[in-house]
Design a protein around this motif. Structure first.
Motif, short mmCIF file in Angstrom:
data_model
loop_
_atom_site.label_atom_id
_atom_site.label_comp_id
_atom_site.label_asym_id
_atom_site.label_seq_id
_atom_site.Cartn_x
_atom_site.Cartn_y
_atom_site.Cartn_z
N THR A 281 -54.83 14.26 -9.42
CA THR A 281 -55.68 15.44 -9.24
C THR A 281 -54.77 16.63 -9.04
OG1 THR A 281 -57.42 14.14 -8.18
CG2 THR A 281 -57.44 16.52 -7.82
N ASP A 283 -55.02 21.04 -9.08
CA ASP A 283 -55.85 22.24 -9.16
C ASP A 283 -57.32 21.90 -9.37
OD1 ASP A 283 -53.71 23.92 -8.73
OD2 ASP A 283 -53.30 24.22 -10.87
N GLY A 284 -57.76 20.85 -8.67
CA GLY A 284 -59.18 20.49 -8.70
C GLY A 284 -59.61 19.68 -9.89
N ARG A 285 -58.72 19.43 -10.85
CA ARG A 285 -59.07 18.64 -12.04
C ARG A 285 -58.31 17.32 -12.04
NH1 ARG A 285 -57.63 20.45 -16.93
NH2 ARG A 285 -56.09 22.00 -16.21
N GLY A 286 -59.01 16.25 -12.36
CA GLY A 286 -58.41 14.93 -12.36
C GLY A 286 -58.15 14.42 -13.77
N ASP A 362 -52.60 12.90 -5.44
CA ASP A 362 -53.36 14.15 -5.34
C ASP A 362 -52.40 15.28 -5.02
OD1 ASP A 362 -55.09 16.21 -4.88
OD2 ASP A 362 -56.24 15.22 -3.30
N ASP A 364 -53.18 18.29 -4.78
CA ASP A 364 -53.89 19.26 -3.96
C ASP A 364 -54.02 18.81 -2.51
OD1 ASP A 364 -54.25 20.58 -6.37
OD2 ASP A 364 -56.27 19.82 -6.68
#
Length: 365
Positions: A281, A283-286, A362, A364
């Protein structure tokens, strides 16, 4: 995230070092707020592969212009800095430092990443100390000037090691600290390759020397934060000396500037034959991608997401720090993460290799 910033000033410090100041447009100043001790990554795109290097910010942080969460009253920080200034030392066969010190000119544009790093001293009252070597003085310059100018109840003891007086970065600036805060700033200098009229006898600051020196300079148990920065050998020696003096690990913060020769790590955990699946993940996108055999987590992510954060790829800067959500990895080297971070599940993506069929991280987190 990178933005092209204009070089506003280049100033020579020594025969082999300079400071470079980048002009930050008003609309980007909030994105470039930083805390004292943080660094930026610079990127050069040429005919070959892109080159990235991290350099520490050396200027003090103006009141209200710190990184998010670092405002003295806990409120919102200000507009951010007008200039970003870094110190660059020319390294033998250093591709980027040679370009920065010899080719870069005022008016040129350089891709500059927003500030990062956890080698930070937020201004507060207390007793602080640093042991630095060579260009390791750079982030500590920002820490000293920020905390002493903003906190009347703070003191700082700086122990610095350099090869010669002529090679000492920020010599005049540190002397100015003594003039500005004579009762709150203490400086002890050591030269490893020449004698000096005042200060310590010449020679390296090794573990034995630091173990006897530090208690003679200040009450070691009363120091609220120790900041170690420079080559691996000096930082490791200082860390062992502080441990021998009974300093809690939570009060010691370190940043490695140079790692010359390090023994190859002993593999722990077998890599997955044929590669694993890496889920990430960012910047909010996986995303989920197959890794190539022997590939690091960062390399897998970069093949699919070119915006994955990294700078040194050597386990030193910590830019690629990520949270391991599930699965297991083998981390070859780690000169950037604190023990509390690894215990909390953070890893360096550039040094991490999957040892389970599926690994999830992750960036983030």
């Amino acid at each position: 995230m990178f933005h092209p910033l204009r070089v506003a000033e280049i100033r020579r410090l020594t025969e082999d070092s300079v400071t470079i100041a980048f002009e930050v447009p008003e609309e980007l100043r909030a994105a470039y707020r930083y805390a004292p001790g943080q660094h930026i990554a610079l990127r050069r795109l040429s005919d070959g592969p892109e080159v990235r290097r991290t350099y520490s910010l050396c200027d003090p942080v103006a009141a209200g212009d710190g990184a998010p969460g670092s405002a003295p009253d806990g409120g919102s920080p200000g507009a951010g800095p007008r200039l970003l200034r870094v110190g660059v030392r020319l390294l033998e066969q250093g591709e980027f430092s040679t370009y920065a010190a010899k080719e870069l000119a005022v008016g040129d544009e350089v891709d500059v990443m927003t500030p990062a790093g956890r080698f930070v001293l937020d201004p507060r009252p207390g007793r602080f100390a640093a042991v630095v070597g060579g260009s390791g003085i750079t982030p500590v310059m920002s820490q000293i000037a920020t905390v002493l100018s903003r906190e009347p109840g703070a003191t700082f003891c700086l122990v610095r090691s350099d090869r010669t007086a002529a090679s000492t970065m920020f010599l005049e600036e540190v002397a100015d600290f003594k003039d500005r805060w004579p009762d709150r700033f203490q400086l002890v200098s050591a030269l490893s390759r020449e004698e000096q009229q005042a200060g310590l006898p010449s020679g390296r600051l090794d573990e034995a020397r630091l173990t006897s020196l530090l208690p003679a300079l200040l009450p070691v148990p009363e120091v609220d934060g120790w900041y170690l920065c420079g080559p691996l050998g000096l930082v490791s020696a200082a860390e062992r000396a502080l441990r021998a003096l009974g300093v809690p690990r939570s009060r010691v913060h370190q940043e490695i500037f140079h790692v010359d020769e390090v023994p190859a790590p002993t593999p722990v955990g077998a890599l997955i034959p044929g590669g694993a699946t890496v889920r990430a993940t960012l910047d909010g996108r996986g995303g989920s991608w197959p890794s190539l055999e022997g590939e690091s987590v960062l390399e897998t992510v970069l093949r699919n997401r070119s915006d994955a954060p990294y700078a040194c790829k050597g386990g030193v800067c910590g830019t690629c720090r990520t949270k391991l959500v599930s699965g297991e990895v083998r981390m070859d080297r780690n000169f950037a993460l604190e023990p509390e971070e690894t215990e909390a599940g953070y890893v360096l993506a550039c040094q991490s290799h999957p040892v389970t069929p599926v690994v999830e991280v992750d960036f983030d987190g």
